[in-house]
Design a protein around this motif. Structure first.
Motif, PDB file in Angstrom:
ATOM      1  N   VAL A   1     -11.693 -12.069 -88.303  1.00 45.87           N
ATOM      2  CA  VAL A   1     -12.231 -12.682 -89.517  1.00 45.87           C
ATOM      3  C   VAL A   1     -12.827 -14.059 -89.224  1.00 45.87           C
ATOM      4  CG1 VAL A   1     -11.689 -13.434 -91.840  1.00 45.87           C
ATOM      5  CG2 VAL A   1     -10.591 -11.419 -90.903  1.00 45.87           C
ATOM      6  N   GLY A   2     -12.145 -14.837 -88.386  1.00 47.54           N
ATOM      7  CA  GLY A   2     -12.625 -16.187 -88.081  1.00 47.54           C
ATOM      8  C   GLY A   2     -14.050 -16.186 -87.546  1.00 47.54           C
ATOM      9  N   PRO A   3     -14.309 -15.470 -86.428  1.00 48.10           N
ATOM     10  CA  PRO A   3     -15.676 -15.434 -85.901  1.00 48.10           C
ATOM     11  C   PRO A   3     -16.693 -14.909 -86.909  1.00 48.10           C
ATOM     12  CG  PRO A   3     -14.131 -14.606 -84.285  1.00 48.10           C
ATOM     13  CD  PRO A   3     -13.357 -14.820 -85.537  1.00 48.10           C
ATOM     14  N   ILE A   4     -16.323 -13.884 -87.672  1.00 49.84           N
ATOM     15  CA  ILE A   4     -17.278 -13.335 -88.645  1.00 49.84           C
ATOM     16  C   ILE A   4     -17.651 -14.406 -89.672  1.00 49.84           C
ATOM     17  CG2 ILE A   4     -17.534 -11.698 -90.543  1.00 49.84           C
ATOM     18  CD1 ILE A   4     -15.871  -9.723 -88.949  1.00 49.84           C
ATOM     19  N   PHE A   5     -16.642 -15.104 -90.179  1.00 54.73           N
ATOM     20  CA  PHE A   5     -16.917 -16.143 -91.173  1.00 54.73           C
ATOM     21  C   PHE A   5     -17.753 -17.262 -90.559  1.00 54.73           C
ATOM     22  CE2 PHE A   5     -13.929 -15.798 -95.010  1.00 54.73           C
ATOM     23  CZ  PHE A   5     -13.982 -14.417 -94.975  1.00 54.73           C
ATOM     24  N   ARG A   6     -17.386 -17.646 -89.315  1.00 61.59           N
ATOM     25  CA  ARG A   6     -18.122 -18.748 -88.701  1.00 61.59           C
ATOM     26  C   ARG A   6     -19.584 -18.374 -88.568  1.00 61.59           C
ATOM     27  NH1 ARG A   6     -17.373 -18.987 -82.921  1.00 61.59           N
ATOM     28  NH2 ARG A   6     -19.220 -17.680 -83.108  1.00 61.59           N
ATOM     29  N   GLN A   7     -19.843 -17.157 -88.032  1.00 63.44           N
ATOM     30  CA  GLN A   7     -21.229 -16.750 -87.856  1.00 63.44           C
ATOM     31  C   GLN A   7     -21.958 -16.704 -89.185  1.00 63.44           C
ATOM     32  OE1 GLN A   7     -20.873 -13.091 -85.728  1.00 63.44           O
ATOM     33  NE2 GLN A   7     -20.306 -14.166 -83.834  1.00 63.44           N
ATOM     34  N   ALA A   8     -21.280 -16.188 -90.207  1.00 60.59           N
ATOM     35  CA  ALA A   8     -21.925 -16.093 -91.521  1.00 60.59           C
ATOM     36  C   ALA A   8     -22.317 -17.486 -92.013  1.00 60.59           C
ATOM     37  CB  ALA A   8     -20.990 -15.427 -92.510  1.00 60.59           C
ATOM     38  N   PHE A   9     -21.383 -18.441 -91.892  1.00 57.41           N
ATOM     39  CA  PHE A   9     -21.690 -19.791 -92.392  1.00 57.41           C
ATOM     40  C   PHE A   9     -22.736 -20.467 -91.515  1.00 57.41           C
ATOM     41  CE2 PHE A   9     -17.574 -19.426 -94.634  1.00 57.41           C
ATOM     42  CZ  PHE A   9     -18.083 -19.607 -95.908  1.00 57.41           C
TER      43      PHE A   9
END
Lengths: 480, 280
Positions: free
Chosen positions: A297-305
């Motif tokens: 979840v962390g990497p996905i959120f970071r990339q999204a932001f």
């Protein structure tokens, strides 16, 4: 070895007591159990209990306390050669003396010849103590066995109410078990309070609860960075609150709506599939959620932001774009989101129970007025279940506040006073973990701070739980 | 269908569905509900067998019979409350003013606004007295403003004979009323949407004799405006409040007719046994 023999002998004596007691009782009734007050076995059990249990308890206590008592006697007098040793070395010395006496492995400490002599002398002393102690214990056990037998055996006759007495023992056993639970809890609370008091004697409670600077290291040297130490826990409380809020924003609606679906709309087939699936979700260990948060979840959120930030670059919101571009993997949002997922089954199964306990008569009443299912749910079922659902939410909040693994892995360690979900935050539980992992001495404010935090956490969750259970209970009473 | 056929025909008809005629309704009141060939199944188990009956407009019809005889099941067919039980299946036709309520074109939600229902145990919603009565008018959009809604609430409570007891505490919870008051509140709630039929499923079984007497009095008044069907365990109650009575036994409609006639001169021996207290 001797102890094992003592246990065997005790067991044998109890068996004999059982047989003898049973026989005497039967004989007093002329061999007919119908004329006796209780079944013959009860008479035997009654004698066996009095013969076996007090002695067994004594043995248990002496095993638990024996080592300590010996240690106390041993350290009462110090051989003069010990004066050259430091206090830690002395402690090691006495431990080795006891180990030598019992034939256990010694520590790796190296002793001077004169100290070694003293060690052997002490070991001999220890042997004397432990022999005396053991003999005393066995003698006392013998006395107890005899007393138990003499106390019960002469009283046996066919009218003796052996069944009631034996059931009294069972009552006692049940009581003892419940007392164990209560005493353990009390013990934990007392140790929390005690250690916290020690902590608060070096850090004033007001500074702790309201201070905004958290850096619990105490420097080895005075000129180290951050050596001053700061114990203002407000950033931790803020971080805990923020993560909890995000978690409830996820778990609240999703859990409640899935509960409504399960209890009101799902057919028996859908229910048979969804309900166990949700319960499996509840059984996932939190550490698994933790690395799910940290690695997925962390990497996905970071990339999204980050890519969202790219859209703003060069525009009027350039600043925002830059900020979003440097968001990290670890942030309150990730921890809160995954914690929310963890809490969904908790909220939904509690809410499901509560919605199901709304009487069918109310639904029928609403349907009979020509209300649709959705109107019935919105206007009758949910309002009726609302207090209980509020209680379920409070219980979920108290779990969110106490949850450790997910935040440790996904929220970060920096104590920041912020309500921005994209920042890394740290929570009370994370700090307790970091304060207490590794080798620690339990006398510096750094480790004692963990107890202060623990006590605060405990107080908050306790109040939440009490309020929640009150609400749920009150609501239940309404319909029963 | 002829109105004045011999009633014994309906017993024979039980074995030959489709041919059967309903027990006659005497000339005077017109027929509100006409049920034919009603069979109800709960899963594999059949609860009703070929029930056929005519229910008259603006009168009270009571269903009597021993427990488990199917009278409540039949009552619940008339407003399709059985739809809410997943394993329940209904066949046959129930015509209300000539329209089959089981027809696909009929929305059960709309139907239930026309056919109100009062249950065995008073079931006011956990809301205020006012909100309980306003519930139906609100969801059906019967009132355009607060004044209109107030008027509906007041008139419904008046017609249910409860207004004088609760007018000063309309905002207090309906669950705080006594059992008899709760039951009248539920009746007011049902009246508020302006139904044509009111079904009552043992409305007095949870009430004391005084509250029961009040409800019975109320039923007698409501008869002038509504078609009322009441399921009751008390034969005395059936005799007091209803003009027509139907006797159910083991899932079959045994006999139906004018109440005084049925109680003085039952045609079927089972009816006779039941009303004289030999079983049930």
């Amino acid at each position: 070895m001797l102890t094992w023999i003592a246990i065997l002998i005790l067991a044998a004596l109890s068996t004999v007591a059982f047989l003898v007691g049973r026989r005497k009782a039967l004989a007093s009734a002329g061999g007919s159990s119908a004329k006796m007050h209780s079944l013959p076995g009860y008479y035997g059990t009654y004698v066996a209990l009095w013969v076996g249990v007090p002695a067994a308890l004594l043995l248990f206590v002496s095993i638990m306390l024996g080592g300590r008592l010996e240690h106390g006697l041993l350290t009462a007098t110090e051989p003069p050669v010990l004066q050259q040793l430091s206090s830690e070395q002395k402690e090691l010395f006495f431990e080795d003396a006891q180990a030598l006496a019992e034939g256990r492995q010694l520590s790796e400490a190296i002793y001077e010849p004169d100290v070694k002599l003293a060690l052997e002398a002490k070991a001999n002393e220890a042997r004397v103590y432990s022999n005396a102690f053991r003999q005393g214990t066995f003698a006392l056990m013998g006395v107890l066995v005899l007393a138990g037998f003499l106390w019960t055996f002469p009283r046996l006759n066919k009218d003796f109410r052996a069944r009631n007495r034996v059931e009294g023992w069972v009552d006692g056993l049940l009581l003892a078990c419940s007392i164990v639970a209560v005493i353990t809890t009390l013990g934990i609370i007392l140790s929390l309070v005690w250690e916290s008091l020690r902590f608060f004697s070096s850090v004033p409670p007001a500074d702790f609860l309201l201070g905004t600077h958290w850096s619990p290291q105490i420097g080895m040297r005075d000129d180290q960075v951050g050596s001053s130490g700061g114990f203002g826990a407000l950033p931790l409380f803020a971080g805990t609150f923020l993560v909890m809020l995000i978690a409830m924003c996820v778990a609240g609606p999703v859990g409640l709506f899935s509960a409504i679906y399960l209890s009101e709309y799902a057919g028996p087939k859908a229910r048979a599939v969804f309900k166990p699936l949700l319960e499996i979700l509840a059984g996932v260990p939190t550490v698994v959620y933790g690395f799910f948060a940290a690695l997925t979840v962390g990497p996905i959120f970071r990339q999204a932001f980050n890519s969202l930030g790219g859209l703003f670059l060069g525009g009027p919101l350039n600043e925002l774009g830059l900020y979003l571009g440097q968001v990290q993997n670890q942030m309150a949002l990730v921890a809160g989101f995954v914690m929310g997922i963890m809490l969904i089954p908790f909220v939904s199964s509690l809410s499901d129970d509560i919605i199901n306990s709304v009487p069918q008569a109310l639904r029928d009443g609403s349907y009979a007025m020509g209300a649709t299912k959705s109107e019935t749910v919105k206007k009758v079922v949910l309002p009726a279940a609302l207090p209980g659902i509020a209680g379920a939410f409070l219980l979920a909040i108290s779990r969110a506040v106490g949850e450790t693994m997910i935040v440790t892995m996904a929220a970060g360690l920096q104590a920041k006073l912020t309500l921005n979900p994209l920042e890394t935050v740290t929570t009370v539980t994370v700090q307790i973990v970091t304060l207490l992992t590794g080798d620690q001495e339990f006398d510096s404010p750094k480790t004692l701070a963990a107890f202060g935090l623990g006590l605060t956490l405990f107080a908050v969750t306790l109040v939440l739980n009490i309020v929640a259970l009150r609400i749920v209970q009150k609501y239940r009473e309404q319909y029963d | 269908m002829p109105m004045n056929r011999d009633d014994s025909a309906s017993h024979e008809a039980a074995s030959a569905p489709g041919e059967q005629a309903a027990p006659a309704v005497p000339s005077g009141p017109s027929i509100k509900i006409r049920a034919r060939d009603i069979n109800v199944f709960y899963g594999e188990k059949q609860a009703l067998f070929d029930v056929a009956i005519d229910i008259a407009e603006k009168s009270v019809t009571s269903f009597i019979g021993p427990s488990g005889c199917g009278k409540s099941t039949f009552l619940r067919c008339m407003n399709r409350m059985n739809d809410t039980i997943p394993i329940c299946r209904v066949t046959g036709s129930i015509e209300m003013d000539g329209e089959d309520v089981n027809d696909k074109s009929i929305d059960p939600v709309v139907l239930r606004a026309r056919v109100g229902m009062v249950f065995q145990k008073p079931n006011p919603f956990p809301k205020s007295i006012y909100e309980n009565v306003a519930y139906g008018p609100r969801i059906h959009g019967l009132a355009t403003g607060k004044d209109e809604l107030d008027a509906i609430v007041e008139s419904s409570l008046r017609r249910a004979g409860l207004w004088d007891e609760v007018s000063d505490r309309l905002m207090q919870p309906g669950t705080g009323l006594s059992g008899g008051q709760q039951q009248r509140l539920v009746i007011a709630r049902a009246i508020a949407v302006g139904p044509e039929v009111i079904l009552m499923d043992e409305p007095c079984s949870a009430l004391d004799p005084i509250a029961t007497a009040k409800i019975e009095e109320l039923i007698d008044e409501l008869r002038e405006q509504f078609c009322i069907v009441i399921v009751t365990h008390s034969m005395a109650q059936a005799a007091r409040v209803s003009q027509r009575t139907a006797f159910f036994h083991m899932g079959r409609l045994v006999e139906s007719g004018a109440t005084d006639e049925m109680f003085t001169n039952p045609r079927d021996s089972r009816t006779q046994d039941y009303i004289t207290g030999r079983f049930g």
